[in-house]
Design a protein around this motif. Structure first.
Motif, PDB file in Angstrom:
ATOM      1  N   GLY A 200      53.273  47.507  26.919  1.00 47.61           N
ATOM      2  CA  GLY A 200      53.881  47.936  25.752  1.00 47.61           C
ATOM      3  C   GLY A 200      53.163  47.511  24.645  1.00 47.61           C
ATOM      4  O   GLY A 200      53.455  47.860  23.423  1.00 47.61           O
ATOM      5  N   GLU A 201      52.024  46.717  24.812  1.00 47.99           N
ATOM      6  CA  GLU A 201      50.999  46.390  23.635  1.00 47.99           C
ATOM      7  C   GLU A 201      50.095  47.274  23.363  1.00 47.99           C
ATOM      8  O   GLU A 201      49.884  47.595  22.204  1.00 47.99           O
ATOM      9  CB  GLU A 201      50.556  44.932  24.082  1.00 47.99           C
ATOM     10  N   TYR A 202      49.447  48.148  24.451  1.00 42.29           N
ATOM     11  CA  TYR A 202      48.567  49.104  24.114  1.00 42.29           C
ATOM     12  C   TYR A 202      48.614  50.071  25.112  1.00 42.29           C
ATOM     13  O   TYR A 202      47.858  49.677  26.319  1.00 42.29           O
ATOM     14  CB  TYR A 202      47.202  48.354  23.967  1.00 42.29           C
ATOM     15  N   PRO A 203      48.917  51.212  25.070  1.00 43.47           N
ATOM     16  CA  PRO A 203      49.649  51.721  23.818  1.00 43.47           C
ATOM     17  C   PRO A 203      51.067  51.081  23.446  1.00 43.47           C
ATOM     18  O   PRO A 203      51.529  50.593  24.730  1.00 43.47           O
ATOM     19  CB  PRO A 203      49.819  53.247  24.156  1.00 43.47           C
ATOM     20  N   SER A 204      51.758  51.284  22.678  1.00 46.30           N
ATOM     21  CA  SER A 204      52.953  50.821  22.136  1.00 46.30           C
ATOM     22  C   SER A 204      54.083  51.482  23.258  1.00 46.30           C
ATOM     23  O   SER A 204      53.715  52.466  23.754  1.00 46.30           O
ATOM     24  CB  SER A 204      53.370  50.930  20.851  1.00 46.30           C
ATOM     25  N   ALA A 205      55.127  50.611  23.397  1.00 50.10           N
ATOM     26  CA  ALA A 205      56.261  50.914  24.466  1.00 50.10           C
ATOM     27  C   ALA A 205      56.556  52.238  24.323  1.00 50.10           C
ATOM     28  O   ALA A 205      56.781  52.995  25.520  1.00 50.10           O
ATOM     29  CB  ALA A 205      57.396  50.018  24.340  1.00 50.10           C
ATOM     30  N   GLU A 206      56.822  53.215  23.440  1.00 53.24           N
ATOM     31  CA  GLU A 206      57.277  54.430  23.172  1.00 53.24           C
ATOM     32  C   GLU A 206      56.238  55.639  23.863  1.00 53.24           C
ATOM     33  O   GLU A 206      56.803  56.462  24.216  1.00 53.24           O
ATOM     34  CB  GLU A 206      57.605  54.711  21.985  1.00 53.24           C
ATOM     35  N   TYR A 207      55.230  55.022  23.949  1.00 50.95           N
ATOM     36  CA  TYR A 207      54.079  55.925  24.672  1.00 50.95           C
ATOM     37  C   TYR A 207      53.611  55.504  26.116  1.00 50.95           C
ATOM     38  O   TYR A 207      52.533  55.995  26.506  1.00 50.95           O
ATOM     39  CB  TYR A 207      52.819  56.240  23.543  1.00 50.95           C
ATOM     40  N   VAL A 208      54.154  54.328  26.579  1.00 46.12           N
ATOM     41  CA  VAL A 208      53.809  54.275  27.977  1.00 46.12           C
ATOM     42  C   VAL A 208      54.259  55.117  28.872  1.00 46.12           C
ATOM     43  O   VAL A 208      55.421  55.518  28.998  1.00 46.12           O
ATOM     44  CB  VAL A 208      54.436  52.568  28.301  1.00 46.12           C
ATOM     45  N   VAL A 209      53.029  55.496  29.702  1.00 45.64           N
ATOM     46  CA  VAL A 209      53.577  56.570  30.740  1.00 45.64           C
ATOM     47  C   VAL A 209      53.644  55.840  32.062  1.00 45.64           C
ATOM     48  O   VAL A 209      54.730  56.433  32.670  1.00 45.64           O
ATOM     49  CB  VAL A 209      52.147  57.106  31.030  1.00 45.64           C
ATOM     50  N   ARG A 210      53.425  54.647  32.336  1.00 46.29           N
ATOM     51  CA  ARG A 210      53.777  54.024  33.429  1.00 46.29           C
ATOM     52  C   ARG A 210      53.295  52.481  33.132  1.00 46.29           C
ATOM     53  O   ARG A 210      52.601  52.247  32.664  1.00 46.29           O
ATOM     54  CB  ARG A 210      53.017  54.445  34.918  1.00 46.29           C
ATOM     55  N   GLN A 211      54.351  51.696  33.681  1.00 50.97           N
ATOM     56  CA  GLN A 211      54.305  50.126  33.313  1.00 50.97           C
ATOM     57  C   GLN A 211      53.216  49.520  34.158  1.00 50.97           C
ATOM     58  O   GLN A 211      53.292  49.376  35.304  1.00 50.97           O
ATOM     59  CB  GLN A 211      55.710  49.668  33.584  1.00 50.97           C
ATOM     60  N   HIS A 212      52.570  48.282  33.398  1.00 50.35           N
ATOM     61  CA  HIS A 212      51.899  47.393  33.979  1.00 50.35           C
ATOM     62  C   HIS A 212      52.764  46.465  34.929  1.00 50.35           C
ATOM     63  O   HIS A 212      53.823  46.346  34.723  1.00 50.35           O
ATOM     64  CB  HIS A 212      51.251  46.523  32.911  1.00 50.35           C
ATOM     65  N   GLU A 213      52.080  45.925  36.064  1.00 47.52           N
ATOM     66  CA  GLU A 213      52.433  44.775  36.870  1.00 47.52           C
ATOM     67  C   GLU A 213      51.507  43.811  36.921  1.00 47.52           C
ATOM     68  O   GLU A 213      50.426  44.211  37.389  1.00 47.52           O
ATOM     69  CB  GLU A 213      53.018  45.541  38.246  1.00 47.52           C
ATOM     70  N   PRO A 214      51.488  42.558  36.421  1.00 51.59           N
ATOM     71  CA  PRO A 214      52.813  42.041  35.944  1.00 51.59           C
ATOM     72  C   PRO A 214      53.043  42.730  34.581  1.00 51.59           C
ATOM     73  O   PRO A 214      51.914  43.263  33.819  1.00 51.59           O
ATOM     74  CB  PRO A 214      52.666  40.613  35.921  1.00 51.59           C
ATOM     75  N   GLN A 215      54.046  42.307  33.886  1.00 51.46           N
ATOM     76  CA  GLN A 215      54.427  43.065  32.634  1.00 51.46           C
ATOM     77  C   GLN A 215      54.166  42.102  31.607  1.00 51.46           C
ATOM     78  O   GLN A 215      53.690  42.610  30.666  1.00 51.46           O
ATOM     79  CB  GLN A 215      56.113  43.260  32.604  1.00 51.46           C
ATOM     80  N   HIS A 216      53.701  41.059  31.844  1.00 52.88           N
ATOM     81  CA  HIS A 216      53.129  39.729  30.809  1.00 52.88           C
ATOM     82  C   HIS A 216      51.737  40.016  30.654  1.00 52.88           C
ATOM     83  O   HIS A 216      50.993  40.681  31.726  1.00 52.88           O
ATOM     84  CB  HIS A 216      53.635  38.564  31.159  1.00 52.88           C
ATOM     85  N   GLU A 217      50.953  39.556  29.764  1.00 57.16           N
ATOM     86  CA  GLU A 217      49.289  39.493  29.674  1.00 57.16           C
ATOM     87  C   GLU A 217      48.793  38.835  30.877  1.00 57.16           C
ATOM     88  O   GLU A 217      49.504  37.654  31.135  1.00 57.16           O
ATOM     89  CB  GLU A 217      49.199  38.997  28.344  1.00 57.16           C
ATOM     90  N   ILE A 218      47.795  39.464  31.557  1.00 55.69           N
ATOM     91  CA  ILE A 218      47.345  38.569  32.697  1.00 55.69           C
ATOM     92  C   ILE A 218      46.305  37.466  32.412  1.00 55.69           C
ATOM     93  O   ILE A 218      45.469  37.498  31.487  1.00 55.69           O
ATOM     94  CB  ILE A 218      46.743  39.486  33.644  1.00 55.69           C
ATOM     95  N   ARG A 219      46.631  36.306  32.823  1.00 56.36           N
ATOM     96  CA  ARG A 219      45.737  35.323  32.586  1.00 56.36           C
ATOM     97  C   ARG A 219      45.605  34.186  33.710  1.00 56.36           C
ATOM     98  O   ARG A 219      44.402  33.388  33.782  1.00 56.36           O
ATOM     99  CB  ARG A 219      46.414  34.116  31.460  1.00 56.36           C
ATOM    100  N   THR A 220      46.323  34.108  34.722  1.00 59.92           N
ATOM    101  CA  THR A 220      46.131  33.574  36.131  1.00 59.92           C
ATOM    102  C   THR A 220      45.369  34.233  37.120  1.00 59.92           C
ATOM    103  O   THR A 220      45.226  35.579  37.300  1.00 59.92           O
ATOM    104  CB  THR A 220      47.250  32.806  36.323  1.00 59.92           C
ATOM    105  N   LEU A 221      44.842  33.621  38.167  1.00 56.74           N
ATOM    106  CA  LEU A 221      44.254  34.169  39.173  1.00 56.74           C
ATOM    107  C   LEU A 221      45.283  35.249  39.923  1.00 56.74           C
ATOM    108  O   LEU A 221      44.904  36.329  40.367  1.00 56.74           O
ATOM    109  CB  LEU A 221      43.747  33.273  40.136  1.00 56.74           C
ATOM    110  N   ALA A 222      46.598  34.757  40.066  1.00 57.26           N
ATOM    111  CA  ALA A 222      47.484  35.614  40.743  1.00 57.26           C
ATOM    112  C   ALA A 222      47.648  36.513  39.875  1.00 57.26           C
ATOM    113  O   ALA A 222      47.731  38.109  40.347  1.00 57.26           O
ATOM    114  CB  ALA A 222      48.853  34.811  40.836  1.00 57.26           C
ATOM    115  N   ASP A 223      47.771  36.440  38.518  1.00 57.30           N
ATOM    116  CA  ASP A 223      47.938  37.702  37.362  1.00 57.30           C
ATOM    117  C   ASP A 223      46.715  38.824  37.881  1.00 57.30           C
ATOM    118  O   ASP A 223      46.996  39.948  37.865  1.00 57.30           O
ATOM    119  CB  ASP A 223      47.931  37.271  36.234  1.00 57.30           C
ATOM    120  N   TYR A 224      45.752  38.360  37.805  1.00 55.92           N
ATOM    121  CA  TYR A 224      44.474  39.252  37.776  1.00 55.92           C
ATOM    122  C   TYR A 224      44.689  40.121  39.154  1.00 55.92           C
ATOM    123  O   TYR A 224      44.212  41.186  39.174  1.00 55.92           O
ATOM    124  CB  TYR A 224      43.151  38.692  37.385  1.00 55.92           C
TER     125      TYR A 224
END
Length: 552
Positions: A200-224
């Motif tokens: 929901g950060e880019y694009p904003s939530a109202e224009y999201v077509v399909r959701q990221h996983e994980p939903q938070h910003e990725i920072r760790t090895l597991a996230d990436y």
């Protein structure tokens, strides 16, 4: 034949990436179950949920890739699942009745159960089929192709060219259309294969077509790892990877927005920890999940040769660059600042000078052509500035591109001119627009001064461009900005600020031609594709000219 099995392990050298885009309201959108999850009905046996891929072809070999899910809980980034022996086969036919190579490797949790096989002993300029297996369970069948021999007089080579695939912004239809073009020798991916943002950060939530996983910003090895895993479940991505070898470099969003060697715009050490650790994690996940051979010190700069027709020089413009210059400070001209790093720039210069290929292709993640602004209305300047990496006030230089590192650019262009290096073509992504440019020796006096090279820039697979940011119909409002930019930059022959799509580069001894294709709707998984423009550089001219038909 001989072969070498290569399971990618830890890569610890720090480095960054790049590109600035609009930061919209932070929110989330619940659009279905995470795609990293294994189906509930899955049996307790290995599976190949993430498809197969190949990359970095050679005259006698190619790098093969897959990811094994040994148990249902061994999802990407989980660290779970047992070591699993994986066999691979390469054949001359889809039915594997003429197998020319076999081998085994091991999928381990420490490499997220991804495996690579660096296969050698193949014939040059030949199509092969490959698959992996665990026991009686087979992966999908992949198709790949080796390059011509280094001294071969290749008659032609064709690449698909793509960049900037934002999962939340739309579907990856350009990948599907490239998969259908079986005449291609390879697909060149110029960066931003994934995006690091929270949902929901880019694009904003109202224009999201399909959701990221994980939903938070990725920072760790597991996230990436998790984010890469999601992208490898996309059916269009799987089709492209299963049909063509992919030659890839990274840009910033594989790490964090506007990355440089010591940090990124989208990274706060106070709240997000050590940058070097984050970059090392991102690089490790990238090399685990992409069919790419790491070069010196775990970077992606390297060369791929297509006989005596073309040398493809691939750049890493995130690992060694200086921090982006402050706006209006004059730092852009500081000779101590660099976008390439000294070693990489020397490597590129020597490679261009020594090349006996008819064409010197350079894969660069950010645009080398200088761009100055003419007079633009304020409502157009803001979204254009965001796409080009400029502050909202707007000035003549994009400090994240080569415009922010003018000494490196001047040294490279001077090298091309002084050594009479002909037929250098830069292939670029990043800014979600399509361009066809001459690369002038002196932009201020062009066309009275010479052109040292040319540049073809492809638009985004799905990431926002001008009409998306303004929420207007394509090719309406942006026409004013395009006209102003062309008027202020006479070396810019064409740009399309609104479309999503891909390019097809066709290279022969006589010319290099980029055919630009656009898709009908990035939000439609069944989007159609159509040709819009073609430009070419004729042998020896160092200039682009319009062509009124695609090659095919």
């Amino acid at each position: 034949m001989t072969s070498r099995n290569d399971l990618q392990s830890s890569l610890n050298s720090p480095a960054p990436s790049r590109r600035t885009v609009v930061k919209a309201a932070a929110a989330t959108a619940a659009l279905g179950a995470p795609l990293t999850a294994i189906p509930a009905h899955a049996a307790e046996r290995p599976a190949f949920h993430h498809g197969v891929a190949s990359g970095d072809p050679l005259p006698d070999g190619v790098l093969l890739w897959t990811r094994v899910t040994p148990t249902p809980d061994a999802v990407p980034g989980s660290g779970k699942g047992p070591d699993t022996e994986v066999a691979w086969e390469v054949a001359e036919d889809k039915g594997f009745t003429r197998v020319v190579g076999r081998g085994t490797t091991t999928a381990r949790a420490e490499s997220d159960h991804t495996v690579k096989a660096d296969v050698r002993g193949l014939h040059q300029a030949t199509t092969y089929y490959f698959r992996f297996s665990v026991g009686e369970v087979h992966s999908p069948v992949g198709r790949t192709r080796t390059t011509p021999a280094h001294d071969a007089a290749a008659h032609g080579v064709r690449f698909g060219v793509v960049s900037c695939a934002n999962w939340e912004a739309g579907h990856f239809s350009p990948y599907r259309h490239l998969a259908a073009r079986t005449e291609l020798d390879a697909v060149l991916h110029l960066g931003d294969y994934i995006y690091e943002y929270r949902s929901g950060e880019y694009p904003s939530a109202e224009y999201v077509v399909r959701q990221h996983e994980p939903q938070h910003e990725i920072r760790t090895l597991a996230d990436y790892r998790t984010r890469h895993g999601v992208h490898k479940t996309d059916p269009d991505a799987q089709a492209m990877h299963a049909t063509h070898p992919v030659i890839a470099i990274w840009d910033d969003h594989e790490f964090a927005d506007n990355a440089w060697s010591g940090g990124a715009v989208n990274h706060s050490p106070e709240t997000e920890g050590d940058w070097a650790g984050r970059m090392a994690a991102a690089k490790r996940a990238y090399f685990e999940w992409m069919p790419v051979r790491p070069s010196t010190e775990g970077t992606v700069y390297r060369r791929v040769r297509f006989g005596r027709l073309a040398d493809l020089h691939l750049l890493d413009l995130r690992s060694f660059r200086s921090e982006q210059a402050g706006f209006g400070s004059g730092e852009v001209d500081d000779p101590d600042r660099t976008i390439t790093g000294r070693a990489q720039l020397d490597w590129l210069k020597s490679g261009l000078a020594a090349s006996d290929a008819a064409w010197k292709l350079v894969g660069t993640s950010v645009m080398i052509t200088p761009v100055a602004f003419g007079s633009l209305p304020a409502h157009l300047l803001k979204p254009l500035a965001e796409l080009l990496g400029l502050p909202g006030e707007g000035l003549a230089i994009n400090t994240d591109q080569w415009d922010g590192y003018t000494d490196d650019r001047k040294e490279l262009i001077t090298h091309l001119r002084d050594n009479k290096i002909r037929n250098t073509v830069f292939l670029t992504g990043d800014i979600h627009m399509a361009w066809a440019n001459d690369v002038p020796v002196k932009a201020a006096t062009y066309p009275l001064s010479a052109s040292a090279a040319t540049e073809f820039v492809v638009t985004s697979v799905s990431s926002d461009n001008i009409d998306d940011m303004l929420h207007v119909a394509p090719h309406t409002v942006s026409l004013v900005a395009a006209g102003a930019l062309k008027a202020a930059n006479r070396h810019v022959k064409w740009l399309d600020m609104d479309s999503h799509g891909y390019g097809v580069l066709d290279v022969t001894a006589e010319r290099s031609q980029m055919d630009y294709y656009v898709i009908s709707d990035r939000t439609d998984p069944a989007a159609t594709s159509s040709w819009v423009r073609s430009y070419r550089t004729l042998n020896g001219t160092q200039k682009v000219e319009r062509v009124h038909n695609p090659v095919r």
